[in-house]
Design a protein around this motif. Structure first.
Motif, short mmCIF file in Angstrom:
data_model
loop_
_atom_site.label_atom_id
_atom_site.label_comp_id
_atom_site.label_asym_id
_atom_site.label_seq_id
_atom_site.Cartn_x
_atom_site.Cartn_y
_atom_site.Cartn_z
N ALA A 191 0.02 5.59 15.16
CA ALA A 191 0.75 4.73 16.11
C ALA A 191 1.98 4.11 15.47
N VAL A 192 1.98 3.99 14.15
CA VAL A 192 3.12 3.41 13.43
C VAL A 192 3.45 4.31 12.24
N PRO A 193 4.06 5.45 12.46
CA PRO A 193 4.36 6.36 11.36
C PRO A 193 5.29 5.74 10.33
N LEU B 246 -2.94 -2.81 7.33
CA LEU B 246 -4.03 -3.56 6.69
C LEU B 246 -5.05 -3.94 7.75
N ASP B 247 -6.30 -3.69 7.48
CA ASP B 247 -7.36 -4.05 8.42
C ASP B 247 -7.68 -5.54 8.28
N HIS B 248 -6.78 -6.35 8.86
CA HIS B 248 -6.94 -7.81 8.81
C HIS B 248 -6.63 -8.36 10.19
N PRO B 249 -7.44 -9.30 10.69
CA PRO B 249 -7.24 -9.78 12.06
C PRO B 249 -6.01 -10.68 12.23
N GLY B 250 -5.51 -11.26 11.14
CA GLY B 250 -4.37 -12.15 11.25
C GLY B 250 -3.07 -11.39 11.50
N ALA B 251 -2.06 -12.12 11.98
CA ALA B 251 -0.75 -11.53 12.23
C ALA B 251 0.04 -11.46 10.93
N ALA B 252 0.51 -10.28 10.58
CA ALA B 252 1.31 -10.11 9.36
C ALA B 252 2.18 -8.88 9.50
N ALA B 253 3.42 -9.02 9.08
CA ALA B 253 4.36 -7.89 9.04
C ALA B 253 5.38 -8.23 7.97
N TYR B 254 5.49 -7.37 6.97
CA TYR B 254 6.41 -7.65 5.88
C TYR B 254 6.87 -6.37 5.22
N CYS B 255 7.90 -6.51 4.40
CA CYS B 255 8.48 -5.38 3.68
C CYS B 255 8.30 -5.61 2.19
N VAL B 256 7.92 -4.56 1.48
CA VAL B 256 7.86 -4.59 0.02
C VAL B 256 9.06 -3.80 -0.48
N PRO B 257 10.15 -4.47 -0.86
CA PRO B 257 11.36 -3.73 -1.25
C PRO B 257 11.14 -2.94 -2.54
N GLY B 258 11.95 -1.93 -2.72
CA GLY B 258 11.87 -1.13 -3.93
C GLY B 258 13.14 -0.35 -4.15
N VAL B 259 13.38 0.05 -5.39
CA VAL B 259 14.58 0.81 -5.72
C VAL B 259 14.49 2.22 -5.14
N ARG B 260 13.35 2.87 -5.35
CA ARG B 260 13.20 4.25 -4.88
C ARG B 260 12.54 4.34 -3.51
N SER B 261 11.60 3.46 -3.24
CA SER B 261 10.93 3.51 -1.94
C SER B 261 10.46 2.11 -1.56
N SER B 262 10.74 1.74 -0.32
CA SER B 262 10.26 0.48 0.21
C SER B 262 9.10 0.75 1.15
N GLU C 190 7.64 -4.42 21.32
CA GLU C 190 7.75 -5.54 20.37
C GLU C 190 7.46 -5.08 18.95
N LEU C 191 6.48 -4.22 18.79
CA LEU C 191 6.15 -3.71 17.47
C LEU C 191 7.31 -2.90 16.90
N ALA C 192 7.95 -2.10 17.73
CA ALA C 192 9.10 -1.31 17.28
C ALA C 192 10.24 -2.22 16.82
N PRO D 244 17.32 -7.07 22.17
CA PRO D 244 17.00 -8.32 21.46
C PRO D 244 15.82 -9.08 22.04
N ARG D 245 15.57 -8.94 23.33
CA ARG D 245 14.45 -9.67 23.93
C ARG D 245 13.11 -9.21 23.37
N GLU D 246 13.02 -7.95 22.98
CA GLU D 246 11.77 -7.45 22.39
C GLU D 246 11.45 -8.18 21.09
N LEU D 247 12.46 -8.32 20.23
CA LEU D 247 12.23 -9.03 18.97
C LEU D 247 11.99 -10.51 19.22
N ALA D 248 12.69 -11.09 20.18
CA ALA D 248 12.51 -12.52 20.48
C ALA D 248 11.08 -12.80 20.92
N THR D 249 10.54 -11.99 21.81
CA THR D 249 9.17 -12.22 22.27
C THR D 249 8.18 -11.98 21.13
N ALA D 250 8.47 -10.99 20.27
CA ALA D 250 7.59 -10.74 19.12
C ALA D 250 7.58 -11.95 18.19
#
Length: 302
Positions: free
Chosen positions: A129-131, A136-152, A168-170, A229-235
């Motif tokens: 669903a999110v290629p 993470l199998d966690h019930p809490g809300a979380a979305a973040y980026c792990v930056p990297g030189v070669r791959s993030s 909204e997820l997109a 922008p409304r999609e991100l705002a509601t998210a």
């Protein structure tokens, strides 16, 4: 003494400019320009403060900084009195502290990301669903980026998949990929290291907070190039209601538990009000001037 006095005045001026910029709201309308101004102010403060100390230390040579250093080395500081030696040691000490703390901040972030990547390899999974995203199998809300030189890596929780609809997820994923693409983590490093050097100075903390918010707004702007922008705002509103925890060390999250920055981001997404061209031109011109002016003063005779 002209060069040293001007450098001291410029160092004080950058502190005053930081006070004003930390309270400014026009930067929300042009976050990338605001980030560039913060970077120019930070660089100018460091170079000007060190230069003012060096300029005072080299006053006995009456040749300025750039041309006074060879004289200092040539006669092994024989002309310098105790106040000038103290200023020289202060300039060297400040330079060493700033450089060492920046290196320390880089090493700490790299280690935190390495540990988190290793943890993700054990506890995360792929989801059709999110290629291209780790889940993470966690019930809490979380979305973040792990930056990297070669791959993030972009990470979301199962709670986020349940919280947001597909659009909204997109939008959230576009926001996180913007962080990775523009390497916002590198923008934050100097300001984070400066807070380590001066942890008791409230202005330094406000500077870091202001830059963090501008970085989020810059990522919002890039995300709305690809999503409405409304999609991100509601998210963002859903995330705020879910009270997400802070993003892991060394990562960049989509939202914080603080309502005020979230509402500021939502308002500008819903009702954008870009900065006018004359103001944008003036601020854009100020960036290179602020950043390079101390260097010109280094060659000014004292």
């Amino acid at each position: 003494m002209t060069g040293a006095a001007l450098l001291a005045l410029l160092a004080v001026g950058t502190v005053g400019g930081a006070h004003l910029l930390a309270r400014a709201r026009w930067t929300w309308r042009a976050p990338r320009l605001g980030i560039a101004l913060w970077q120019a102010l930070g660089l100018s403060w460091g170079v000007a403060t060190i230069g003012a100390l060096l300029g005072f230390a080299l006053l006995p040579y009456r040749r300025g900084i750039a041309y006074g250093v060879p004289g200092l080395i040539g006669d092994q500081a024989a002309r310098m009195g105790a106040p000038h030696v103290a200023a020289l040691l202060a300039a060297i000490g400040l330079t060493v502290v700033l450089v060492v703390m920046l290196v320390f901040a880089i090493v700490r972030v790299v280690r935190a990301r390495r540990r988190h990547r290793a943890l993700l390899s054990l506890v995360s999974r792929r989801d059709s669903a999110v290629p291209g995203t780790l889940v993470l199998d966690h019930p809490g809300a979380a979305a973040y980026c792990v930056p990297g030189v070669r791959s993030s890596k972009v990470v979301v929780s199962a709670g986020t998949l349940a919280l947001l609809d597909a659009d909204e997820l997109a939008a959230v994923l576009a926001h996180e990929r913007a962080h990775a693409r523009e390497r916002h983590d590198l923008v934050l490093l100097p300001f984070a290291s400066l807070r380590q050097v001066f942890p008791q100075i409230g202005l330094v903390g406000r500077c870091l907070d202001a830059v963090e918010l501008l970085i989020e707004m810059a990522a919002d702007d890039r995300a709305r190039r690809h999503r409405p922008p409304r999609e991100l705002a509601t998210a963002l509103l859903r995330f705020a209601a879910a009270r997400p925890g802070p993003a892991p060390s060394g990562t960049l999250g989509v939202a914080s538990p603080d309502d005020m920055p979230v509402m500021a981001r939502v308002n500008r997404l819903i009702t954008p009000n870009p900065v006018g061209r004359p103001a944008r031109f003036a601020a854009g011109l100020a960036v290179p001037v602020i950043a390079t002016l101390p260097l010109f003063l280094y060659v000014l005779p004292h």
